[in-house]
Enzyme design. Structure first.
Site, PDB file in Angstrom:
ATOM      1  N   ARG A   3      20.864  15.936  -5.336  1.00  0.00           N
ATOM      2  CA  ARG A   3      21.387  14.572  -5.340  1.00  0.00           C
ATOM      3  C   ARG A   3      21.718  14.120  -6.758  1.00  0.00           C
ATOM      4  NH1 ARG A   3      19.774  11.787  -0.616  1.00  0.00           N
ATOM      5  NH2 ARG A   3      19.171  13.317   0.963  1.00  0.00           N
ATOM      6  N   ARG A  48       1.918 -11.350   5.336  1.00  0.00           N
ATOM      7  CA  ARG A  48       3.377 -11.465   5.327  1.00  0.00           C
ATOM      8  C   ARG A  48       4.036 -10.962   6.607  1.00  0.00           C
ATOM      9  NH1 ARG A  48       4.333  -9.347  -0.907  1.00  0.00           N
ATOM     10  NH2 ARG A  48       3.140 -11.005  -1.918  1.00  0.00           N
ATOM     11  N   PRO A  80       0.822  -1.202   0.000  1.00  0.00           N
ATOM     12  CA  PRO A  80       0.000   0.000   0.000  1.00  0.00           C
ATOM     13  C   PRO A  80       0.865   1.265   0.000  1.00  0.00           C
ATOM     14  CG  PRO A  80      -0.772  -1.581   1.631  1.00  0.00           C
ATOM     15  CD  PRO A  80       0.547  -2.080   1.135  1.00  0.00           C
ATOM     16  N   GLU A  81       0.521   2.201  -0.875  1.00  0.00           N
ATOM     17  CA  GLU A  81       1.220   3.481  -0.925  1.00  0.00           C
ATOM     18  C   GLU A  81       0.298   4.549  -0.351  1.00  0.00           C
ATOM     19  OE1 GLU A  81       3.201   4.184  -4.704  1.00  0.00           O
ATOM     20  OE2 GLU A  81       3.370   2.038  -5.070  1.00  0.00           O
ATOM     21  N   ARG A 102      14.645  -2.622  -8.773  1.00  0.00           N
ATOM     22  CA  ARG A 102      13.224  -2.324  -8.891  1.00  0.00           C
ATOM     23  C   ARG A 102      12.842  -2.244 -10.369  1.00  0.00           C
ATOM     24  NH1 ARG A 102      10.267  -0.314  -4.523  1.00  0.00           N
ATOM     25  NH2 ARG A 102      11.472   0.126  -2.637  1.00  0.00           N
ATOM     26  N   LYS A 140       3.133   6.775   4.659  1.00  0.00           N
ATOM     27  CA  LYS A 140       2.468   5.472   4.804  1.00  0.00           C
ATOM     28  C   LYS A 140       2.219   5.099   6.258  1.00  0.00           C
ATOM     29  CE  LYS A 140       5.086   4.056   0.720  1.00  0.00           C
ATOM     30  NZ  LYS A 140       6.111   3.118   0.201  1.00  0.00           N
TER      31      LYS A 140
END
Length: 327
Positions: free
Chosen positions: A190, A134, A2-3, A300, A61
């Site tokens: 960055r 999980r 979930p975001e 990713r 989150k």
């Protein structure tokens, strides 16, 4: 996982059905779900039973309930939670039947009793179940500390106090107190790839793989473009795109690909049908018709259109996107 939109859907579902209710009992079915609780189950039970839930707030989150003692005074700590990869906070009645939503939504609805790890029993008979297949999520108490900028601590917060356990998390893009120009400057400072930076919860919180890909598609920017290669205007465009995509997802209950994310009533969101890039490998780009491509970067998957998402050569990351702490 979930975001931000999915966690905000959960927060909005919990608020009217839990705020103002007293916790009558705590049921821990699997102690692993409270592994972050200092003092274990006894300490958690002492903090919760008899306390009243006075607000439910969110930053990124992370969710948390504010607590008041039987006299109505704030206890100085919050009950905070993180859904991890597969966590659900579900509402049930006293007889265990899931609360029926006001309107149907699409997608699978999972069994409300499967993988139930913890339950809060409220005085009106409502039961709040933490279900986590999980076991990467959890609930625990954390002392309240002032937000560094003095603004409201998060969406739904009554003041500038937030749980110490969430104090390392940056503000998210749905937070009215988020300073977009400052976040854009942090991205540009960055050398790491822009997607890596969007996933760094200490720069901007709440964004995960799905919404990073969608925001970068909206802003016509490749996932591996170095932050330092962005102009301030482009960095702001990416952040605004991310905010707009998440607002659209929030309107339809978030994104569900399986039963691991559902709202408090056990229903799935259906933003998946509106995704432009994520999970669309080989399908035509909705903007230019070119095929959506999937590439793996920093372990990713990234979904993008090579024709209309352009960028400069990628650079080595200068900071990790993920830390051992829950994000």
């Amino acid at each position: 996982m979930p975001e931000l939109p999915e966690v905000e859907v959960v927060r909005r579902g919990l608020a009217p059905r839990t705020v103002g209710r007293r916790i009558q009992d705590l049921e821990v079915l699997d102690a692993r779900i409270i592994r972050r609780q200092v003092g274990g189950e006894d300490r958690l039970r002492a903090a919760l039973v008899g306390s009243t839930l006075t607000a439910v707030a969110r930053r990124g989150k992370f969710l948390w309930w504010r607590l008041a003692d039987p006299d109505g005074a704030d206890t100085g700590e919050a009950l905070m939670g993180h859904l991890g990869m597969s966590g659900q906070l579900r509402l049930a009645t006293a007889d265990g039947i899931a609360v029926t939503p006001g309107a149907d939504s699409e997608g699978p609805a999972s069994d409300p009793l499967r993988h139930r790890r913890l339950s809060l029993h409220l005085e009106d008979g409502t039961r709040v179940d933490l279900i986590d297949q999980r076991l990467f999520g959890g609930l625990w108490t954390s002392p309240l500390v002032p937000a560094a900028d003095g603004a409201l601590a998060g969406v739904g917060s009554p003041d500038a106090l937030l749980p110490e356990g969430a104090s390392h998390i940056a503000r998210d893009l749905l937070d009215p107190a988020a300073d977009l120009p400052s976040i854009a400057r942090a991205l540009r400072a960055r050398r790491a790839a822009i997607k890596t930076l969007l996933l760094n919860q200490e720069i901007v919180s709440g964004i995960g793989n799905i919404y990073a890909d969608e925001a970068l598609w909206e802003a016509r920017t490749r996932f591996d473009t170095p932050g330092a290669a962005l102009s301030q205007r482009r960095a702001l465009a990416i952040l605004r795109a991310a905010g707009e995509v998440m607002e659209r997802a929030l309107e339809v209950g978030g994104t569900s690909f399986d039963a691991l994310y559902v709202n408090v009533d056990g229903r799935s969101g259906y933003f998946a049908r509106s995704l432009s890039a994520y999970g669309r490998t080989g399908e035509p780009c909705p903007r230019c018709g070119g095929p959506i491509r999937r590439e793996v970067h920093m372990n990713r998957s990234s979904h993008f259109c090579p024709r209309c998402q352009r960028g400069t050569a990628p650079s080595a990351p200068d900071a990790p996107a993920i830390s051992p702490r829950p994000r």
